[in-house]
Scaffold this motif. Sequence first.
Motif, PDB file in Angstrom:
ATOM      1  N   ASP A 105       0.858  -1.181   0.000  1.00 47.03           N
ATOM      2  CA  ASP A 105       0.000   0.000   0.000  1.00 47.03           C
ATOM      3  C   ASP A 105       0.894   1.232   0.000  1.00 47.03           C
ATOM      4  O   ASP A 105       1.355   1.680   1.047  1.00 47.03           O
ATOM      5  CB  ASP A 105      -0.908  -0.016   1.232  1.00 47.03           C
ATOM      6  CG  ASP A 105      -1.951   1.093   1.225  1.00 47.03           C
ATOM      7  OD1 ASP A 105      -1.715   2.142   0.591  1.00 47.03           O
ATOM      8  OD2 ASP A 105      -2.999   0.921   1.883  1.00 47.03           O
ATOM      9  N   ARG A 159       0.267   4.336  -0.508  1.00 49.53           N
ATOM     10  CA  ARG A 159      -0.280   5.487   0.217  1.00 49.53           C
ATOM     11  C   ARG A 159      -0.013   5.368   1.717  1.00 49.53           C
ATOM     12  O   ARG A 159       0.417   6.328   2.370  1.00 49.53           O
ATOM     13  CB  ARG A 159      -1.778   5.625  -0.060  1.00 49.53           C
ATOM     14  CG  ARG A 159      -2.383   6.912   0.477  1.00 49.53           C
ATOM     15  CD  ARG A 159      -3.851   7.022   0.048  1.00 49.53           C
ATOM     16  NE  ARG A 159      -3.968   7.029  -1.396  1.00 49.53           N
ATOM     17  CZ  ARG A 159      -3.809   8.101  -2.152  1.00 49.53           C
ATOM     18  NH1 ARG A 159      -3.498   9.255  -1.583  1.00 49.53           N
ATOM     19  NH2 ARG A 159      -3.948   8.027  -3.458  1.00 49.53           N
ATOM     20  N   GLU A 171       2.414   7.743   4.148  1.00 49.12           N
ATOM     21  CA  GLU A 171       1.949   8.346   5.396  1.00 49.12           C
ATOM     22  C   GLU A 171       2.873   7.963   6.553  1.00 49.12           C
ATOM     23  O   GLU A 171       3.178   8.788   7.429  1.00 49.12           O
ATOM     24  CB  GLU A 171       0.516   7.905   5.686  1.00 49.12           C
ATOM     25  CG  GLU A 171      -0.499   8.487   4.716  1.00 49.12           C
ATOM     26  CD  GLU A 171      -1.891   7.927   4.910  1.00 49.12           C
ATOM     27  OE1 GLU A 171      -2.047   7.006   5.749  1.00 49.12           O
ATOM     28  OE2 GLU A 171      -2.833   8.406   4.234  1.00 49.12           O
ATOM     29  N   ARG A 225       3.861  12.341  -4.375  1.00 50.36           N
ATOM     30  CA  ARG A 225       2.767  11.597  -3.778  1.00 50.36           C
ATOM     31  C   ARG A 225       2.479  10.311  -4.563  1.00 50.36           C
ATOM     32  O   ARG A 225       2.714  10.250  -5.774  1.00 50.36           O
ATOM     33  CB  ARG A 225       1.507  12.461  -3.757  1.00 50.36           C
ATOM     34  CG  ARG A 225       1.606  13.645  -2.802  1.00 50.36           C
ATOM     35  CD  ARG A 225       1.394  13.207  -1.377  1.00 50.36           C
ATOM     36  NE  ARG A 225       1.760  14.257  -0.416  1.00 50.36           N
ATOM     37  CZ  ARG A 225       1.806  14.067   0.893  1.00 50.36           C
ATOM     38  NH1 ARG A 225       1.508  12.880   1.392  1.00 50.36           N
ATOM     39  NH2 ARG A 225       2.154  15.041   1.699  1.00 50.36           N
ATOM     40  N   PRO A 226       1.969   9.284  -3.888  1.00 49.84           N
ATOM     41  CA  PRO A 226       1.661   8.030  -4.582  1.00 49.84           C
ATOM     42  C   PRO A 226       0.800   8.271  -5.810  1.00 49.84           C
ATOM     43  O   PRO A 226      -0.189   9.011  -5.760  1.00 49.84           O
ATOM     44  CB  PRO A 226       0.921   7.218  -3.518  1.00 49.84           C
ATOM     45  CG  PRO A 226       1.477   7.718  -2.218  1.00 49.84           C
ATOM     46  CD  PRO A 226       1.708   9.182  -2.433  1.00 49.84           C
ATOM     47  N   HIS A 248       1.801   1.301  -8.474  1.00 47.60           N
ATOM     48  CA  HIS A 248       1.765   2.630  -7.866  1.00 47.60           C
ATOM     49  C   HIS A 248       3.147   2.943  -7.305  1.00 47.60           C
ATOM     50  O   HIS A 248       3.801   2.069  -6.731  1.00 47.60           O
ATOM     51  CB  HIS A 248       0.738   2.692  -6.744  1.00 47.60           C
ATOM     52  CG  HIS A 248      -0.682   2.696  -7.225  1.00 47.60           C
ATOM     53  ND1 HIS A 248      -1.322   1.550  -7.656  1.00 47.60           N
ATOM     54  CD2 HIS A 248      -1.576   3.705  -7.349  1.00 47.60           C
ATOM     55  CE1 HIS A 248      -2.555   1.852  -8.020  1.00 47.60           C
ATOM     56  NE2 HIS A 248      -2.741   3.146  -7.849  1.00 47.60           N
ATOM     57  N   ALA A 303       5.786   6.081  -5.347  1.00 52.75           N
ATOM     58  CA  ALA A 303       5.969   7.345  -4.646  1.00 52.75           C
ATOM     59  C   ALA A 303       7.461   7.548  -4.463  1.00 52.75           C
ATOM     60  O   ALA A 303       8.237   6.578  -4.412  1.00 52.75           O
ATOM     61  CB  ALA A 303       5.264   7.325  -3.294  1.00 52.75           C
TER      62      ALA A 303
END
Length: 264
Positions: free
Chosen positions: A79, A81, A85, A97-98, A106, A108
């Motif tokens: 994940d 995202r 964080e 940002r992702p 995905h 980042a």
Amino acid sequence: MLTTRFVNGAPNWVDLGTTDLDGAASFYGALFGWRFESAGPEAGGYGFFELNGRKVAGGMQNPAEQGPPSWTVYFRSADARATAEAVEQAHGTVRLRPMQVMDQGHMAIVADSAGVPFGIWQPAALEGVDLLNEPGALCWLELYVPDVPAAAGFYHSVLGWETSSVLFSGGAYTCVNPAGQEEDTVFGGFVALSDDPAEAATGAYWLPYFEVTDTDAVVAEAEELGGRVRMPATDVPDVGRVAKLADPYGARFAVIRTAPPQDA
């Protein structure tokens, strides 16, 4: 060791950002036998370095204002995202940002608490590189930082890494591996900048190592191709013959002919 049986927190990609992609492709092609293949017009100039048809790295031409040419290491996340964080919660920063990369996954770009950039890759169609630990492929990672315990704490909280200490003739070396994995999944190490004056002058960063069959020959070839020798070929007992280099555009990397395993 590095493995293509990727687990969360493990390295699964590496790419080059450079001011001259054609020149870099020529350099690494002559040095490692890589061939650059575009990922297509929709990829914005990004492409893959391949060795005998197998992906070993990515590459893209970046404008000079994005910073000096460099290698970026990516670590697997289920994940992206949530991992981004976690970076912020651990006093790192998120630089990109992702975002979804077509159907590939995905990504980042973040920086740790010492300001060292690295990538996060949440795979979809592209799990990671196809080849590791063989000549011309990534085989080890090293993080140069001002504070090793602080780095260990950051990466443990963000990626779950575990550390272990290995003693050798020059002192102790801090190794890292993904959470809950066996010792043979160790993929890199942390080095205090104070232990290496040459690296201290350039600041904290991730250094990728590529396996070679003849370190001295690669060093000589790199110089002939316009690269720079940052540390000449050096024997590290029970590890291998190592050299630190920079390509003609300034991106830093290392090569190693790994020592054969000791007999039990």
